[in-house]
Structure formats: structure tokens, C-alpha cells
Motif scaffolding. Structure first.
Motif, PDB file in Angstrom:
ATOM      1  N   SER A  31       0.778  -1.404   0.005  1.00 23.29           N
ATOM      2  CA  SER A  31      -0.091   0.142  -0.241  1.00 23.29           C
ATOM      3  C   SER A  31       0.806   1.248  -0.011  1.00 23.29           C
ATOM      4  O   SER A  31       0.270   2.372  -0.528  1.00 23.29           O
ATOM      5  N   SER A  32       1.982   1.154   0.653  1.00 27.19           N
ATOM      6  CA  SER A  32       2.999   2.295   0.442  1.00 27.19           C
ATOM      7  C   SER A  32       4.435   1.819   0.638  1.00 27.19           C
ATOM      8  O   SER A  32       4.746   1.196   1.630  1.00 27.19           O
ATOM      9  N   GLU A  63      -2.704   6.561   8.502  1.00 27.20           N
ATOM     10  CA  GLU A  63      -4.030   6.284   8.343  1.00 27.20           C
ATOM     11  C   GLU A  63      -4.446   4.792   8.754  1.00 27.20           C
ATOM     12  O   GLU A  63      -5.719   4.677   9.466  1.00 27.20           O
ATOM     13  N   GLU A 620      -8.468  -1.825  -1.971  1.00 30.24           N
ATOM     14  CA  GLU A 620      -8.246  -0.517  -1.714  1.00 30.24           C
ATOM     15  C   GLU A 620      -8.280   0.149  -3.148  1.00 30.24           C
ATOM     16  O   GLU A 620      -7.895   0.012  -4.124  1.00 30.24           O
ATOM     17  N   GLU A 622      -7.586   4.406  -4.007  1.00 25.36           N
ATOM     18  CA  GLU A 622      -6.938   5.614  -3.548  1.00 25.36           C
ATOM     19  C   GLU A 622      -6.518   6.774  -4.580  1.00 25.36           C
ATOM     20  O   GLU A 622      -5.920   6.039  -5.644  1.00 25.36           O
ATOM     21  N   ARG A 627      -9.183   7.718   0.373  1.00 28.03           N
ATOM     22  CA  ARG A 627      -8.630   6.227   0.332  1.00 28.03           C
ATOM     23  C   ARG A 627      -9.879   5.467   0.796  1.00 28.03           C
ATOM     24  O   ARG A 627     -10.703   5.597   1.860  1.00 28.03           O
ATOM     25  N   ARG A 629     -11.273   1.321   1.346  1.00 24.08           N
ATOM     26  CA  ARG A 629     -10.829   0.061   1.668  1.00 24.08           C
ATOM     27  C   ARG A 629     -12.153  -0.749   2.282  1.00 24.08           C
ATOM     28  O   ARG A 629     -12.871  -0.194   3.209  1.00 24.08           O
TER      29      ARG A 629
END
Length: 706
Positions: A31-32, A63, A620, A622, A627, A629
Motif C-alpha cells: 500500500s505504501s 491512516e 483498496e 486511493e 482512500r 478500503r
């Protein structure tokens, strides 16, 4: 098959299918990428990123932390890889890591232990505030080499920035206001860092939480327990004690006495210089919460001078008048943290210290039942060697003291004192694409029963060696082998009394020796643009594993459990992956999955309250503003149970999250937990037959940073 059963089976199938789809895909996504690159401050003093770790590590921040945030550390972290929770109501829930809990999982605040009594009993809350956390790091496996043998199963470190280590350019702060529907809960948390001159930074934070009894989908008691009680009523038809069971059976829609109220206040001051910093913080934490499930002492039990008829009448009256049990927890704590950067052989020296005065009072109605106190401190000093030819090293010493006492009806442990001194060293060496690590710790522990003659001293030596290799730019494989030793706790040595929170009469064994674990953990990392896969497999063989075993005897109306030592094995895995799957307009769409499993048994059979196979799958979408989910959480049936444990049904929960970034400083978050309002009982909880997890819960929060 009923409609409910069909729906559960369908959701379980969907969850399993989604997990297999993601894990079988040739590409996985994170996700990141920033999370993988994030530096871990817990574990080795030789810092590394999440992606470089050769044992199981996870970091909860931003988050994701906001969406998972709960009143307790256990509930906040229970969906992290390898983590479950004790779930002893809304006010007390401690993390369980790979089936290990209690003293084998250390909960830290900024690198120093919580200095409370949470490891002594599942109804004791951890004296740490998740709402103030900037990030929470979880280390799975043998992490005790830096923090002591009480972290043999894993480490949880709550990092809240109460002692600033850097000078902000201007006043900075954050405010969070949230509410939840399932318990009419309200929470406010705020923090601020204020520059004072050129070298000083003042930190202030405060949190207040107020939540009522939480709602559930149906009966508080499980179907199995209600059936057993109905059978018992039939067998004793016409007797006066039927009324109690009928009243308990009527608990429906809400878990009585599951409220929680808490407050925390912190003030910290740091001096920031050219070669480091030194800071001190004062923290005050208090919590009042109910203990659901009915663990009060019954009136009429204590008076043995009346005749048999009078005793019988008083017992009946006591059962009808049993008071609700509530907890009042208070802790005042002082923390010190500093760093001095050096020239020459050593690069820096770090200081961590915490001093706390803790009190936990159990009330039965308005009367004080039992008071637990813990005064203690922990000090750790580390020197980090300057890197030379790819060789890094660090050396440290740790000093801990714990004065613990329990006074009252549930004083199952006599007043005890624990002193511990540990020295340790970490080393890393790079050989091209090959990375090697090694660590060693010696620990001297003294356990003394203050009011008797019981005293034990233990010398423990722990070692670990590991490494990893880059097979390509995208693939890394590694592993760790270790041999660790843990001294038994004062509870394991000296317990002798009723422990009503767990409905047990506990007996310690003052002859217990060191618990020795020999294990291996293998790690696989695959990471490229748009996908990732992480797998950790572990196996640990214990000599003289200490646990509570039912003896079959009864004392004071409670089943007797004896702390004993047997050989045991723990094995399992965590597999986590993710992938970019599409772009729709401005939204990037990603999928992720987590599968985890642990199996634990001793020579005499299965260990109790071991979490079952679980799956978590998510989707997800975004962009810069939103964002979105949705996720499915599935826990399989647990039927591999110990002698006096009971099986637990599987469950499937559906959760949804929406984060709207109004601007770069303000975020509005809406969550729907257990969206389908399904009944879920967590096998790792002592109260699983008495209370389920909360029902459908809508949460709203607003976060602002400045």
C-alpha cells in the motif's frame, strides 16, 4: 443449513478465495513503499528498515493506525501479522504474538517496559495509550536479546514522541476527535510540540475517552454455554438456584459492565544540542472499566460460623446479590531519554529510563476487593560502534526492578520483588550481497517472596545468529537460529490463591528452573514495483516450557491450575502479499492478503487459547483525496483445544473504511466494523463463552495536524 450458516460459509469461502487469488498471483503490491523503507527503532540498536528485517516485523502508523485504533493495545494490533488479543472486555486486551502471551510478550512505551501488572492477569489493562501513538512497532519471534527474557515471544513498542529528539522549526501539533456507535463512545486526543528558545522543546499531550457498554448481535453467552445451563436447570428442576441461570441467559444485545473511561496527560521537555539531546517526561494515566462476565466474590462465602441452613441461605442471597466488578487503574510515570554523538570508536551513546508507580484497584460494587501495586524502574544504556569495513556493533546494559504486591480477596500472589541485570551485544557484517547478524545476552534475575523465605536466582544466556542474501534485486531470503533462556516469573513461582478473573485457583512451583527455547525462523521477501510478498516460517522447541495445567482438584469452588514445566513446540507461518490490479480514473486499485497460523502443544497435549488459522483480505482504491478500503476478516474454527478448554466456532467479519483528506492537514475518517453484525468469539479470550466481540460499529473521526 440455516440462512446464518449459509452466509458464514459463503463469506468464509469468499475470504479464502480472495486470499488464494492474491497469494497465487505473480505480482504483489504494498500500500505504501514508505512503510517498507521505514526505519525500525525496536529490536536491534543497529537500525534497519522493515524490508531489511530477517525476522517478522510490522509497523502500524498513519491512516492505518487511525483506522485500527481501539481503547486497548491488544484490540488495536490484533489484525497485524501473527498477532491476536486476550479480549477481556473493552477495557483490557493485551497482545498475543504467535500464540504467546503474558510475560512472554513485552509491551514497551518508547523502548521501556510499561511497568504495570498487565502480564499478571488478562483483566489487567496495559498502562499505555494507543490514541497518542505516532506509530506502533511489532517484532515477532525471539526479540528478548535487547529487552530481556520477558520478551521471549515478541515485542510491542508504542512510540508517542513524549520526549522530542529533534528541534521543530515552529509549533507543531495534532488533534483527533472520534466517536463510535457500538458503545456511544467519544474520544479526544491532542498533542503539541513547542520550541522554547534555540535548544528546548516542550511536549504536551492529553487524551480522554468515554465509552459505555457495547452492543452485540445476540446473546452474551455462547449457544454451547446456554445449552449446558439449560441442561443443568433440567437436572435440578425445582431448585432455587434456577433463577440465576435464567437471568444470565437473558443477557441479550448488550454486554453488561463493558464500559471504559480513561484519561492521560503528559508533559515532556527536551534539550536539543549539536551532539544529541536529553529529555524528561511526566505521564499520568488513569482508567476505569468494567469486567464483564461476572467475577465478583459471592456474599456468604466467607462466614463459616453459621450452621448449614444459614450458610445455604446466605450463599443463595450472595449469588442473587453478586456485585459487578470494576477496575480503577492509575499510573504516574517519569521517562528519561537521551543521545550523545561521539567521535572515535563509538558513534553514539543512548540512554533510556522509566520510573513508575502503578496501582490497580478492583471494586465489587462500591467495596474494594483487591489492590495490585507495582513500583518499578527500567534503565538501559547502549553504545553504538562506528561502522568499519561493513561491520556494525552495539553494546548495552539493562537494569530492571519490580516491587509487586496484591492485597485483598484475590491476592493469589504474595508480595514479591524482582531484580534483573542484563548485558548484551549486537553485531552486523556485510559481505557484498550477504548480510550476517549475531547477538548475545547474559541476564541475572532474582525473584524474592517478600513476606516469606522464598528466593530464587537465575542466570540466563541467550544467543541468536542470522542472515540474508539478495538473490536478485527483487528477492531476498534469510533466516535466524536462536537459543534463548527465560527465568520464571514470580506468579509462576509463588502463586497460591484464587484468581477470579480466570475462574482458577492458581498454584505456583518454587522449584521451576530456566525455560529454554531453541528455534529457527526463515524469511522470504519479494518486492518489485507494484507488488510484494513476505513469508515468515517459524519453529521453536522448548525445554521446560512453563504453563498452567489443570490438576482436576477444586479449591474454594475453583478448578485448581498448577504452574508446571513440560517440553513444548510452537510452529507456524505468516504470509502477506499485495498487488496493484488496476487504475480507474484517478484511483489506484490494490489488493492485499494475510494468512497466518500457529500450532502449539506440550508433551501432555494442546496448549490452551491458541488462536486458529486466520485470513485477512482487502481491496483498496486511493487517490490524492480519498482512500477507500473494504476487507474480509476470517478466523477458522479452533478444535485443537486443551483438556479443560472448549472449541470455538469460525467467524467472518466485513469491515469498510473511508478516509477523506480535506487538505494536507485535515482528514475525515469513517469506518464500519463488523458491517454484517455477525457474532464472533475470539478463542484466545478467557471470556469467549461469556461475551462475543462487539457488533456492528460505525466510527467517525477527524484528525487535524498543524
Amino acid at each position: 443449513m440455516t440462512l446464518t450458516s449459509f452466509r458464514r460459509a459463503r463469506m468464509a469461502t469468499l475470504s479464502l478465495s480472495a486470499s488464494l487469488t492474491v497469494l497465487a498471483s505473480p505480482a504483489f503490491a504494498q500500500s505504501s513503499d514508505a512503510i517498507l523503507d521505514e526505519i525500525i527503532v525496536t529490536g536491534s540498536p543497529l537500525s534497519s528498515s522493515v524490508d531489511e528485517a530477517i525476522t517478522g516485523v510490522s509497523v502500524l502508523s498513519g491512516e492505518e493506525l487511525n483506522n485500527r485504533l481501539a481503547a486497548t493495545i491488544g484490540e488495536t494490533l490484533k489484525l497485524e501479522p501473527g498477532v491476536s488479543a486476550t479480549s477481556f472486555g473493552a477495557g483490557a486486551s493485551r497482545p498475543i504474538i504467535r500464540g504467546q502471551g503474558g510475560d512472554r510478550v513485552r509491551v514497551l512505551t518508547n523502548g521501556i517496559g510499561s511497568i504495570d501488572a498487565s502480564s499478571a492477569s488478562p483483566d489487567h489493562a496495559v498502562a499505555a495509550e494507543p490514541a497518542q501513538a505516532e506509530r506502533i512497532e511489532v517484532l515477532r519471534g525471539a526479540s528478548l536479546l535487547r529487552y530481556g527474557s520477558s520478551g521471549a515471544g515478541g515485542i510491542v513498542n508504542v512510540i508517542d514522541g513524549r520526549i522530542p529528539s529533534e528541534m521543530p522549526e515552529a509549533l507543531t501539533g495534532a488533534l483527533r476527535v472520534g466517536g463510535s456507535s457500538v458503545d456511544d463512545g467519544v474520544e479526544v486526543a491532542a498533542s503539541v510540540d513547542i520550541p522554547a528558545g534555540q535548544n528546548f522543546v516542550l511536549h504536551l499531550d492529553a487524551t480522554k475517552r468515554d465509552a459505555g457498554d457495547y452492543d452485540i448481535p445476540g446473546f452474551a453467552e455462547s449457544a454451547a454455554l446456554r445449552a449446558a445451563e439449560a441442561l443443568e436447570e433440567e437436572e435440578h428442576e425445582g431448585e432455587d438456584d434456577d433463577h440465576e441461570h435464567e437471568e444470565e441467559e437473558e443477557a441479550f444485545g448488550t454486554v453488561e459492565n463493558s464500559f471504559v473511561k480513561s484519561e492521560s496527560y503528559t508533559a515532556g521537555l527536551s534539550y536539543i544540542g549539536e551532539r544529541g539531546f536529553i529529555g524528561v517526561a511526566f505521564h499520568d494515566f488513569s482508567s476505569d472499566y468494567g469486567v464483564p462476565g461476572g467475577h465478583g466474590h459471592e456474599e456468604g462465602e466467607e462466614d463459616e460460623d453459621h450452621d448449614e441452613d444459614e450458610d445455604h441461605d446466605e450463599e443463595e442471597h450472595g449469588e442473587e446479590e453478586e456485585e459487578l466488578v470494576t477496575i480503577g487503574l492509575e499510573q504516574q510515570r517519569i521517562d528519561v531519554n537521551g543521545r550523545l554523538e561521539l567521535d572515535g570508536f563509538f558513534q553514539q551513546v543512548d540512554l533510556f529510563a522509566g520510573f513508575a508507580d502503578y496501582e490497580h484497584t478492583e471494586f465489587e460494587g462500591d467495596e474494594i476487593g483487591t489492590v495490585f501495586t507495582n513500583e518499578g524502574y527500567e534503565i538501559r544504556v547502549e553504545a553504538v560502534q562506528r561502522e568499519k569495513d561493513g561491520w556494525k556493533a552495539a553494546y548495552g546494559a539493562q537494569l530492571r526492578k519490580r516491587d509487586f504486591a496484591a492485597i485483598g480477596d484475590e491476592a493469589f500472589v504474595p508480595p514479591t520483588t524482582t531484580d534483573q541485570l542484563g548485558v548484551y551485544t549486537f553485531h552486523q557484517k556485510e559481505f557484498g550481497d550477504l548480510h550476517l547478524e549475531g547477538a548475545a545476552r547474559f541476564e541475572r534475575t532474582s525473584q524474592e517472596e517478600s513476606v516469606g523465605t522464598g528466593e530464587r536466582n537465575f542466570n540466563a544466556v541467550s544467543l541468536s545468529v542470522g542472515g540474508d542474501a539478495h538473490l536478485s534485486d527483487a528477492v531476498r531470503v534469510g533466516g535466524t537460529v536462536f537459543r534463548t533462556e527465560r527465568a520464571p516469573t514470580t506468579e509462576e513461582l509463588f502463586s497460591n490463591g484464587p484468581h477470579l478473573a480466570t475462574d482458577q485457583f492458581e498454584l505456583g512451583d518454587p522449584t521451576l528452573g530456566l525455560e529454554t527455547a531453541t528455534g529457527i525462523e526463515a524469511a522470504f521477501r519479494h518486492r518489485e514495483d507494484g507488488h510484494f510478498l513476505t513469508a515468515n516460517l517459524f519453529y521453536t522447541d522448548y525445554d521446560d516450557y512453563v504453563f498452567e495445567r489443570a490438576t482436576g482438584d477444586v479449591e474454594d469452588g475453583l478448578d485448581v491450575f498448577q504452574f508446571t514445566a513440560q517440553d513444548a513446540t510452537f510452529r507456524g507461518f505468516e504470509i502477506q502479499g499485495g498487488m496493484d490490479i488496476a487504475t480507474a480514473g484517478t484511483f489506484d486499485i490494490k489488493a492485499d492478503a494475510l494468512v497466518e497460523y500457529v500450532r502449539a502443544k506440550t508433551d501432555s497435549g494442546n496448549l490452551p487459547r491458541i488462536p486458529p488459522l486466520s485470513l485477512l483480505t482487502g481491496l483498496e482504491a486511493e487517490n490524492d483525496t480519498f482512500r477507500l478500503r473494504g476487507e474480509i476478516e476470517y478466523a477458522a474454527e479452533q478444535n485443537k483445544v486443551s483438556e479443560f478448554d472448549t472449541p470455538t466456532d469460525d467467524y467472518t467479519l466485513v469491515n469498510a473504511f473511508v478516509d477523506w483528506r480535506a487538505n494536507e492537514n485535515v482528514t475525515l475518517s469513517v469506518s464500519a466494523l463488523n458491517l454484517l453484525d455477525d457474532e464472533a468469539r475470539q478463542h484466545s479470550s478467557f471470556l469467549k463463552e461469556l461475551i462475543p466481540l462487539p457488533g456492528r460499529n460505525f466510527r467517525l473521526s477527524v484528525r487535524a495536524e498543524f
